[in-house]
Design a protein around this motif. Structure first.
Motif, PDB file in Angstrom:
ATOM      1  N   LEU A  69       0.829  -1.204   0.000  1.00 57.05           N
ATOM      2  CA  LEU A  69       0.000   0.000   0.000  1.00 57.05           C
ATOM      3  C   LEU A  69       0.865   1.256   0.000  1.00 57.05           C
ATOM      4  CD1 LEU A  69      -2.718   1.446   0.212  1.00 57.05           C
ATOM      5  CD2 LEU A  69      -2.615   1.110   2.699  1.00 57.05           C
ATOM      6  N   ALA A  70       1.941   1.260   0.790  1.00 58.55           N
ATOM      7  CA  ALA A  70       2.841   2.415   0.808  1.00 58.55           C
ATOM      8  C   ALA A  70       3.443   2.654  -0.575  1.00 58.55           C
ATOM      9  CB  ALA A  70       3.936   2.191   1.841  1.00 58.55           C
ATOM     10  N   LEU A  71       3.828   1.572  -1.256  1.00 57.15           N
ATOM     11  CA  LEU A  71       4.378   1.702  -2.607  1.00 57.15           C
ATOM     12  C   LEU A  71       3.335   2.257  -3.577  1.00 57.15           C
ATOM     13  CD1 LEU A  71       6.288  -1.696  -2.860  1.00 57.15           C
ATOM     14  CD2 LEU A  71       7.336   0.574  -2.660  1.00 57.15           C
ATOM     15  N   LEU A  72       2.118   1.745  -3.490  1.00 56.35           N
ATOM     16  CA  LEU A  72       1.061   2.213  -4.385  1.00 56.35           C
ATOM     17  C   LEU A  72       0.747   3.682  -4.151  1.00 56.35           C
ATOM     18  CD1 LEU A  72      -1.340  -0.860  -4.244  1.00 56.35           C
ATOM     19  CD2 LEU A  72      -0.183  -0.003  -6.291  1.00 56.35           C
ATOM     20  N   ALA A  73       0.656   4.085  -2.874  1.00 59.87           N
ATOM     21  CA  ALA A  73       0.340   5.482  -2.571  1.00 59.87           C
ATOM     22  C   ALA A  73       1.413   6.405  -3.138  1.00 59.87           C
ATOM     23  CB  ALA A  73       0.203   5.668  -1.061  1.00 59.87           C
ATOM     24  N   ARG A  74       2.674   6.030  -2.981  1.00 61.41           N
ATOM     25  CA  ARG A  74       3.761   6.852  -3.525  1.00 61.41           C
ATOM     26  C   ARG A  74       3.724   6.869  -5.053  1.00 61.41           C
ATOM     27  NH1 ARG A  74       9.464   5.726  -0.568  1.00 61.41           N
ATOM     28  NH2 ARG A  74      10.055   7.145  -2.263  1.00 61.41           N
ATOM     29  N   THR A  75       3.386   5.731  -5.646  1.00 59.77           N
ATOM     30  CA  THR A  75       3.290   5.660  -7.109  1.00 59.77           C
ATOM     31  C   THR A  75       2.166   6.537  -7.623  1.00 59.77           C
ATOM     32  OG1 THR A  75       4.172   3.407  -7.117  1.00 59.77           O
ATOM     33  CG2 THR A  75       2.958   4.111  -9.071  1.00 59.77           C
ATOM     34  N   PHE A  76       1.010   6.454  -6.991  1.00 56.02           N
ATOM     35  CA  PHE A  76      -0.120   7.276  -7.440  1.00 56.02           C
ATOM     36  C   PHE A  76       0.190   8.764  -7.277  1.00 56.02           C
ATOM     37  CE2 PHE A  76      -2.992   3.465  -6.541  1.00 56.02           C
ATOM     38  CZ  PHE A  76      -3.088   3.146  -7.894  1.00 56.02           C
ATOM     39  N   GLU A  77       0.878   9.127  -6.196  1.00 55.13           N
ATOM     40  CA  GLU A  77       1.237  10.537  -6.008  1.00 55.13           C
ATOM     41  C   GLU A  77       2.135  11.001  -7.140  1.00 55.13           C
ATOM     42  OE1 GLU A  77       3.216  14.107  -4.878  1.00 55.13           O
ATOM     43  OE2 GLU A  77       4.235  12.167  -5.146  1.00 55.13           O
ATOM     44  N   ALA A  84      -7.361  10.237  -2.267  1.00 55.61           N
ATOM     45  CA  ALA A  84      -7.663   8.801  -2.316  1.00 55.61           C
ATOM     46  C   ALA A  84      -8.788   8.496  -1.335  1.00 55.61           C
ATOM     47  CB  ALA A  84      -6.426   7.976  -1.974  1.00 55.61           C
ATOM     48  N   GLY A  85      -9.736   7.678  -1.753  1.00 59.54           N
ATOM     49  CA  GLY A  85     -10.831   7.279  -0.879  1.00 59.54           C
ATOM     50  C   GLY A  85     -10.410   6.156   0.048  1.00 59.54           C
ATOM     51  N   ALA A  86     -10.963   6.160   1.250  1.00 63.74           N
ATOM     52  CA  ALA A  86     -10.704   5.091   2.223  1.00 63.74           C
ATOM     53  C   ALA A  86     -11.968   4.868   3.033  1.00 63.74           C
ATOM     54  CB  ALA A  86      -9.545   5.458   3.148  1.00 63.74           C
ATOM     55  N   ILE A  98      -1.322   6.186   3.348  1.00 63.55           N
ATOM     56  CA  ILE A  98      -1.788   6.973   2.205  1.00 63.55           C
ATOM     57  C   ILE A  98      -1.407   8.443   2.384  1.00 63.55           C
ATOM     58  CG2 ILE A  98      -3.858   7.809   1.019  1.00 63.55           C
ATOM     59  CD1 ILE A  98      -5.146   5.067   1.665  1.00 63.55           C
ATOM     60  N   GLU A  99      -1.645   8.959   3.576  1.00 59.45           N
ATOM     61  CA  GLU A  99      -1.362  10.372   3.828  1.00 59.45           C
ATOM     62  C   GLU A  99       0.136  10.651   3.869  1.00 59.45           C
ATOM     63  OE1 GLU A  99      -3.625  10.992   7.370  1.00 59.45           O
ATOM     64  OE2 GLU A  99      -5.547  11.092   6.283  1.00 59.45           O
ATOM     65  N   ALA A 100       0.934   9.663   4.295  1.00 55.71           N
ATOM     66  CA  ALA A 100       2.388   9.847   4.319  1.00 55.71           C
ATOM     67  C   ALA A 100       2.956  10.038   2.914  1.00 55.71           C
ATOM     68  CB  ALA A 100       3.056   8.653   4.999  1.00 55.71           C
ATOM     69  N   ALA A 101       2.242   9.533   1.901  1.00 51.85           N
ATOM     70  CA  ALA A 101       2.678   9.714   0.515  1.00 51.85           C
ATOM     71  C   ALA A 101       2.258  11.066  -0.051  1.00 51.85           C
ATOM     72  CB  ALA A 101       2.108   8.587  -0.352  1.00 51.85           C
ATOM     73  N   GLY A 102       1.549  11.859   0.760  1.00 57.04           N
ATOM     74  CA  GLY A 102       1.139  13.183   0.320  1.00 57.04           C
ATOM     75  C   GLY A 102      -0.271  13.261  -0.220  1.00 57.04           C
ATOM     76  N   LEU A 103      -1.041  12.179  -0.072  1.00 52.49           N
ATOM     77  CA  LEU A 103      -2.415  12.177  -0.568  1.00 52.49           C
ATOM     78  C   LEU A 103      -3.391  12.548   0.544  1.00 52.49           C
ATOM     79  CD1 LEU A 103      -2.410   8.847  -2.630  1.00 52.49           C
ATOM     80  CD2 LEU A 103      -1.708  11.122  -3.350  1.00 52.49           C
ATOM     81  N   LEU A 216       5.162   1.479 -10.658  1.00 55.08           N
ATOM     82  CA  LEU A 216       5.247   0.845  -9.350  1.00 55.08           C
ATOM     83  C   LEU A 216       6.627   0.242  -9.127  1.00 55.08           C
ATOM     84  CD1 LEU A 216       3.854  -0.130  -6.719  1.00 55.08           C
ATOM     85  CD2 LEU A 216       3.212  -2.199  -7.974  1.00 55.08           C
ATOM     86  N   LEU A 217       7.180  -0.421 -10.144  1.00 51.60           N
ATOM     87  CA  LEU A 217       8.514  -1.009 -10.011  1.00 51.60           C
ATOM     88  C   LEU A 217       9.579   0.068  -9.844  1.00 51.60           C
ATOM     89  CD1 LEU A 217       8.371  -3.964 -12.568  1.00 51.60           C
ATOM     90  CD2 LEU A 217       8.137  -4.040 -10.081  1.00 51.60           C
ATOM     91  N   ASP A 218       9.385   1.237 -10.483  1.00 51.85           N
ATOM     92  CA  ASP A 218      10.313   2.351 -10.275  1.00 51.85           C
ATOM     93  C   ASP A 218      10.295   2.788  -8.809  1.00 51.85           C
ATOM     94  OD1 ASP A 218      11.026   2.349 -12.930  1.00 51.85           O
ATOM     95  OD2 ASP A 218       9.675   3.991 -13.487  1.00 51.85           O
ATOM     96  N   THR A 219       9.086   2.868  -8.219  1.00 52.56           N
ATOM     97  CA  THR A 219       8.979   3.226  -6.806  1.00 52.56           C
ATOM     98  C   THR A 219       9.651   2.175  -5.937  1.00 52.56           C
ATOM     99  OG1 THR A 219       6.871   4.349  -7.227  1.00 52.56           O
ATOM    100  CG2 THR A 219       7.378   3.803  -4.939  1.00 52.56           C
ATOM    101  N   LEU A 220       9.423   0.913  -6.251  1.00 49.53           N
ATOM    102  CA  LEU A 220      10.025  -0.177  -5.487  1.00 49.53           C
ATOM    103  C   LEU A 220      11.546  -0.122  -5.563  1.00 49.53           C
ATOM    104  CD1 LEU A 220       9.518  -2.707  -3.810  1.00 49.53           C
ATOM    105  CD2 LEU A 220       9.181  -3.988  -5.920  1.00 49.53           C
ATOM    106  N   GLU A 221      12.067   0.164  -6.742  1.00 48.74           N
ATOM    107  CA  GLU A 221      13.530   0.263  -6.894  1.00 48.74           C
ATOM    108  C   GLU A 221      14.080   1.430  -6.079  1.00 48.74           C
ATOM    109  OE1 GLU A 221      16.930   0.518 -10.430  1.00 48.74           O
ATOM    110  OE2 GLU A 221      14.796   0.461 -10.929  1.00 48.74           O
ATOM    111  N   ASP A 222      13.346   2.531  -6.043  1.00 47.65           N
ATOM    112  CA  ASP A 222      13.795   3.699  -5.279  1.00 47.65           C
ATOM    113  C   ASP A 222      13.867   3.416  -3.781  1.00 47.65           C
ATOM    114  OD1 ASP A 222      14.027   5.147  -7.577  1.00 47.65           O
ATOM    115  OD2 ASP A 222      12.170   6.275  -7.313  1.00 47.65           O
ATOM    116  N   THR A 223      13.024   2.507  -3.305  1.00 46.42           N
ATOM    117  CA  THR A 223      13.034   2.180  -1.875  1.00 46.42           C
ATOM    118  C   THR A 223      14.082   1.131  -1.536  1.00 46.42           C
ATOM    119  OG1 THR A 223      11.387   0.405  -2.057  1.00 46.42           O
ATOM    120  CG2 THR A 223      10.560   2.655  -1.731  1.00 46.42           C
TER     121      THR A 223
END
Length: 331
Positions: A69-77, A84-86, A98-103, A216-223
C-alpha cells in the motif's frame, strides 16, 4: 492469527529444499518484482482460490500488504493523484500510509452493504477497499456497489486497491470472489500471508494492471526494498506442493469453530449480536457508548485480555458522534 499454528515443519522443509536445489544465480540481485517462481505460484494460487485474473508478469512481491500500500500510494502521487478514498471506519495505519505519501484521504461511509461510493468524485484518483470482509465492520461489498466502484474507476481513469486481507477465511459459505475479476485493468489486488501463516513472515503480493506496473517497479527500486530470496523460494515451494492450501483448509475449520464458540458465549451474557459475516479472524461487538467501550477495554486489560475498540484504535476518520464497538480477535 494463532501464531502457534505456524507450520514450522513444512516451512523448514521448504527452506531446506530451496537452499539445496536453487540455482546459484538466484542469490544475486534479482528482479524488484520478485522471483519468477514465486510470482508464478502466487498467480496460480489467487486464480484458483479467489478468482483473480493474474499471470506471473502481473504479480509484484512485497513485504506484506502495508508495504504494498505504501508503494502504491507513492506511485499514485507521482502519477498526479492528490486524493484517495478510504473506508470509514478503516485501519488508521492504512490511512496513515496513504497520507504519508502526500495524498488526502476521502472517507467513504460503511453500512451493511459495505463502502458507499457516493462520496467519490472526479478529483479522487484511487480508493482502498476491503470488499470480501470489510475491516473492521465485517460487511461484504454488495454487487451493485462493486459495479459502481468499477464504473467510477473507468470513468475517471482511477484505480481501486483491493485489500483481500482474509479472503480465504469464510465459514458460512464459499468466499465471495475478488473484485479484481470485474476489472483487471482498474483494480490492484493485494494479498498477504499475514493471516494464513504469520505477520512476521512479511510476504505479500500485488496483482497490478499493466499500465501502472512500471511506475510501481520504479517506486520499489527507489526504496531498495525486497523480500529475501530464501523466503520467496520457500513460499513458492509451500504453494507448489499444496502445503499452503492444506494449511489454510485446516485453519478455516479451526477458526470457524472458534468464531461459533465466541458467538455462543457472548449470547449468554449480552443480547447484542456480533456485527458482520462469519469470516476472518475478528468480530465486532457494538457497545452503547465510547465510555462503555473504554470501560470494557480497561476491564479486559485487568483480566489479561487484550482487545481493541473502534475509538481506542483510531478506526474512524473523525470520531465525534460515531458508534462504539469492541473489535474481538478470536483466532
Amino acid at each position: 492469527p494463532d501464531l502457534s499454528s505456524f507450520p514450522r515443519a513444512r516451512w523448514a522443509a521448504s527452506v531446506r529444499r530451496a537452499a539445496a536445489t536453487a540455482d546459484p544465480g538466484l542469490f544475486d540481485y534479482g528482479e524488484y518484482a520478485g522471483l519468477p517462481d514465486l510470482r508464478a505460484a502466487v498467480a496460480d494460487y489467487v486464480s484458483r482460490t479467489r478468482g483473480v485474473r493474474a499471470t506471473a508478469q502481473s504479480v509484484v512481491v512485497t513485504a506484506g500488504f502495508s508495504h504494498g500500500l505504501a508503494l502504491l500510494a507513492r506511485t499514485f502521487e507521482r502519477l498526479g493523484v492528490r486524493r484517495a478514498g478510504a473506508e470509514d471506519p478503516c485501519l488508521d495505519r492504512h490511512r496513515g500510509l496513504i497520507e504519508a505519501a502526500g495524498l488526502e484521504t476521502v472517507p467513504l461511509a460503511v453500512d451493511a452493504d459495505g463502502a458507499d461510493p457516493s462520496a467519490l468524485d472526479g478529483g479522487v484518483g484511487a480508493v482502498l477497499l476491503t470488499p470480501a470482509h470489510q475491516h473492521p465492520r465485517g460487511a461484504v461489498l454488495a454487487p451493485g456497489r462493486r459495479t459502481a466502484f468499477v464504473d467510477w474507476a473507468r470513468r475517471n481513469d482511477a484505480y481501486v486497491i483491493e485489500d483481500d486481507y482474509d479472503g480465504e477465511f469464510r465459514y458460512d459459505q464459499r468466499p465471495v470472489g475478488a473484485l479484481q475479476a470485474l476489472a483487471p485493468d482498474r483494480v490492484v489486488y493485494g494479498g498477504t500471508t499475514s493471516k494464513a501463516l504469520a505477520p512476521g513472515v512479511r510476504i505479500g503480493w500485488l496483482v497490478v494492471p499493466e499500465e501502472i506496473r512500471e511506475p510501481l517497479l520504479d517506486t520499489l527500486e527507489d526504496t531498495a526494498a525486497a523480500v529475501p530470496v530464501l523466503d520467496q523460494l520457500a513460499l513458492a515451494d509451500l504453494i507448489a506442493r499444496g502445503d499452503y492450501d492444506r494449511h489454510v483448509r485446516r485453519l478455516r475449520l479451526t477458526y470457524g469453530r472458534r468464531r461459533t464458540e465466541l458467538a455462543e458465549r457472548l449470547a449468554a451474557v449480552t443480547s447484542t449480536p456480533l456485527e458482520g459475516i462469519s469470516a476472518g479472524l475478528h468480530a465486532l461487538l457494538p457497545v452503547a457508548s465510547v465510555e462503555r467501550e473504554r470501560a470494557l477495554l480497561t476491564a479486559g486489560a485487568r483480566a489479561g485480555v487484550l482487545a481493541q475498540g473502534l475509538h481506542s484504535a483510531g478506526y474512524w476518520h473523525a470520531a465525534e458522534g460515531r458508534p462504539a464497538a469492541l473489535v474481538l480477535g478470536y483466532a
